[in-house]
Enzyme design. Sequence first.
Site, PDB file in Angstrom:
ATOM      1  N   HIS A 228      -3.002 -12.960 -15.182  1.00  0.00           N
ATOM      2  CA  HIS A 228      -3.479 -14.805 -15.178  1.00  0.00           C
ATOM      3  C   HIS A 228      -2.697 -15.353 -16.276  1.00  0.00           C
ATOM      4  CE1 HIS A 228      -7.893 -12.680 -13.399  1.00  0.00           C
ATOM      5  NE2 HIS A 228      -7.257 -14.248 -12.819  1.00  0.00           N
TER       6      HIS A 228
ATOM      7  N   ARG B  51      -2.999 -13.492   2.099  1.00  0.00           N
ATOM      8  CA  ARG B  51      -3.060 -12.432   1.801  1.00  0.00           C
ATOM      9  C   ARG B  51      -5.137 -12.278   0.842  1.00  0.00           C
ATOM     10  NH1 ARG B  51       1.219 -12.877  -1.370  1.00  0.00           N
ATOM     11  NH2 ARG B  51       2.655 -11.021  -0.839  1.00  0.00           N
TER      12      ARG B  51
ATOM     13  N   ARG C 237      -3.570 -12.166   7.205  1.00  0.00           N
ATOM     14  CA  ARG C 237      -4.075 -10.502   7.865  1.00  0.00           C
ATOM     15  C   ARG C 237      -5.598 -10.057   6.905  1.00  0.00           C
ATOM     16  NH1 ARG C 237      -0.246  -7.046   3.303  1.00  0.00           N
ATOM     17  NH2 ARG C 237      -1.608  -8.179   1.666  1.00  0.00           N
TER      18      ARG C 237
ATOM     19  N   GLU D  65       4.217  -1.283   7.897  1.00  0.00           N
ATOM     20  CA  GLU D  65       4.353  -0.663   6.011  1.00  0.00           C
ATOM     21  C   GLU D  65       4.582   0.900   5.653  1.00  0.00           C
ATOM     22  OE1 GLU D  65       1.973  -3.346   4.062  1.00  0.00           O
ATOM     23  OE2 GLU D  65       0.258  -2.893   5.183  1.00  0.00           O
TER      24      GLU D  65
ATOM     25  N   ASN E  58       7.622  -3.994   0.513  1.00  0.00           N
ATOM     26  CA  ASN E  58       6.508  -3.718  -0.553  1.00  0.00           C
ATOM     27  C   ASN E  58       6.184  -2.120  -0.649  1.00  0.00           C
ATOM     28  OD1 ASN E  58       8.105  -6.037  -1.671  1.00  0.00           O
ATOM     29  ND2 ASN E  58       5.744  -7.076  -2.077  1.00  0.00           N
ATOM     30  N   ASP E  59       5.185  -1.554   0.648  1.00  0.00           N
ATOM     31  CA  ASP E  59       4.765  -0.664   0.408  1.00  0.00           C
ATOM     32  C   ASP E  59       6.149   0.153   1.428  1.00  0.00           C
ATOM     33  OD1 ASP E  59       2.524  -1.077  -0.741  1.00  0.00           O
ATOM     34  OD2 ASP E  59       0.980  -2.102   0.816  1.00  0.00           O
TER      35      ASP E  59
ATOM     36  N   ARG F  53       5.592   1.619  -6.133  1.00  0.00           N
ATOM     37  CA  ARG F  53       6.505   0.007  -6.940  1.00  0.00           C
ATOM     38  C   ARG F  53       5.684   0.213  -8.874  1.00  0.00           C
ATOM     39  NH1 ARG F  53       3.726  -4.412  -4.687  1.00  0.00           N
ATOM     40  NH2 ARG F  53       1.861  -4.143  -3.690  1.00  0.00           N
TER      41      ARG F  53
ATOM     42  N   CYS G  86       7.727 -10.083   5.260  1.00  0.00           N
ATOM     43  CA  CYS G  86       6.966 -10.858   4.503  1.00  0.00           C
ATOM     44  C   CYS G  86       7.042 -10.522   2.665  1.00  0.00           C
ATOM     45  CB  CYS G  86       5.669 -11.126   5.174  1.00  0.00           C
ATOM     46  SG  CYS G  86       4.684  -9.959   5.266  1.00  0.00           S
TER      47      CYS G  86
END
Length: 577
Positions: free
Chosen positions: A189, A295, A331, A430, A453-454, A464, A501
Amino acid sequence: MGMLLRGIPVSVGKVVGKATVFQDILEYSPEEKLQGDPGQAVRQMYGTVENLSDEMVSESEKYAEAGEKVKAEMLRMQAVMLTDKIFTGSIEQNIRAGYSVPASVARASSEQQKVLLSLNNPMLMERAQDLKDVGKRLIRRLTGRGDGDLSDLREETILVSEDLPPSVLINANDMVKGLIMAKGSQTSHVAILAANMGIPAVVGCGDVGGIKEGQTVFLNAVSGEIQSGLTGENIRKATEECEKNKEKCDLLNTLKGTVPTTCDGTRIHVFTNIIDASATDKIIEYGADGVGLFRTEFLYMNRKTLPSEDEQFAVYQSVAKKLAGGTVTIRTMDVGADKAADCLDLGREANPALGYRAIRICIDRTEILKTQLCAALRAGASGNVKIMFPMIASDDELERALSVLEEAKRELRRRSLPFQEETPVGIMVETPSAAILARKFIRKVDFFSIGSNDLTQYTLAADRLNGKVAYLYDHLNPAVLWLIQRASDAANGCGKTCSVCGEMARDPAALPVLIGMGIKNISVNLPSVLLVKKLIGLLDRDLLAELAEKAVCLDTAAQVRDLVRSSLPDRYWDWCS
């Protein structure tokens, strides 16, 4: 020259300034015994919790009214944690066992932190840090100590801290010009707050004890390097570098509202990745083409109940309406793995990245998916909305997801609610299976979006988020590039779009390869939009096709990076430092 540290840049920028070392309160002794009546102590605790919670909610509402939604949401979430019955019940139990109220808070906070940390889930680890912050804030209130106020700073400073609590940074004034933390991560955060407040920040630096109060520090939150104890000529050089960086930023600001094209005239669409509606004004200001990745899982996190259809619709519609002609790609929720949601009660898994997550939850609990799809379809009546399913690995998963989509449409027709009948539908590529079977999948959907990423972690079997296998995780590995090329070719061959993305999209070494592969849609986090626009304008699409073809045939990611480095002029790389 002084000490050199390296960490993770989480909010980019370069700044030179005097260090202010923030010392948080020490851990309160968990062994301090209660002096007095336990019943009275319990009442004192609940009264203090209620007053502090009311104060946090009030602060949250003020930030929400001012449009500072990140701050508002963080305070709301911490107020929920403060009043959680498990937390307060544990405090009460410790009080009745004979411990003082502050000691009981320390014990309850520590116990719950250990539980969260033992689950080895990065998102829950961050939740443990928030719980620690909440516990310390309650202890400060109980003991009459200050909350670590940074609102009255009179001189510009770079904050240095072992682990700065979010509740302290949230009230900092504009004299804070930089942040250096020994602990923390990109998803903490504090990192999110720093980026939202425009404060250059580097976290995860390790031992910051060598940085002393008042020392001159050069914080390079582009490379992640920190130089402390600067004097004379070194201060001049660091200041000069900051001025050059500011000049770059000023030049990038001139690209707001421009249409990104390569130097040979190829139009590349640059979208943004968002987690809520708060970024829409900046998306318009920067002239991005819309939202390439919404997201939505963040609507499900930090709450005990599932978000309703109307609640989701209000969020999606606000973005779609404000962006007018810009595309908004929603998504469906990608909860699981490193993203926990109490409202779903997913339980614990030994290997969550390969387990019950994303579309696997949605096609099992179809009512949750249908609710979200109804909200997204309705938002499409107010703008240009697309729907995207994550983590598709098999044809059966896709068919079941599409079936729920048709159910949602029938439900909306039955209720006579307006919605976008011909909503474009796509999938995240992904998983390696989705890329390998791309030619089959593209016949059933309108577009692809590469989740680099995935895709990288699944292709290379390298988590990752695990530093021990970081040497394996590289999205420029030729195996990953081969899969991306396959997906791009399948989409382009059918006249459909394929975007990227993930983190790869903003990597200056990867961007030329992606464009060379035929990728014409890029979606990045908002701070990267203008730089990506600039880099696109320095590239020649025709020359990049040959570069991409060579890259896929190499043996290692390092060879790919060397190839890209040697193939592009210095004027391109000058913008990347």
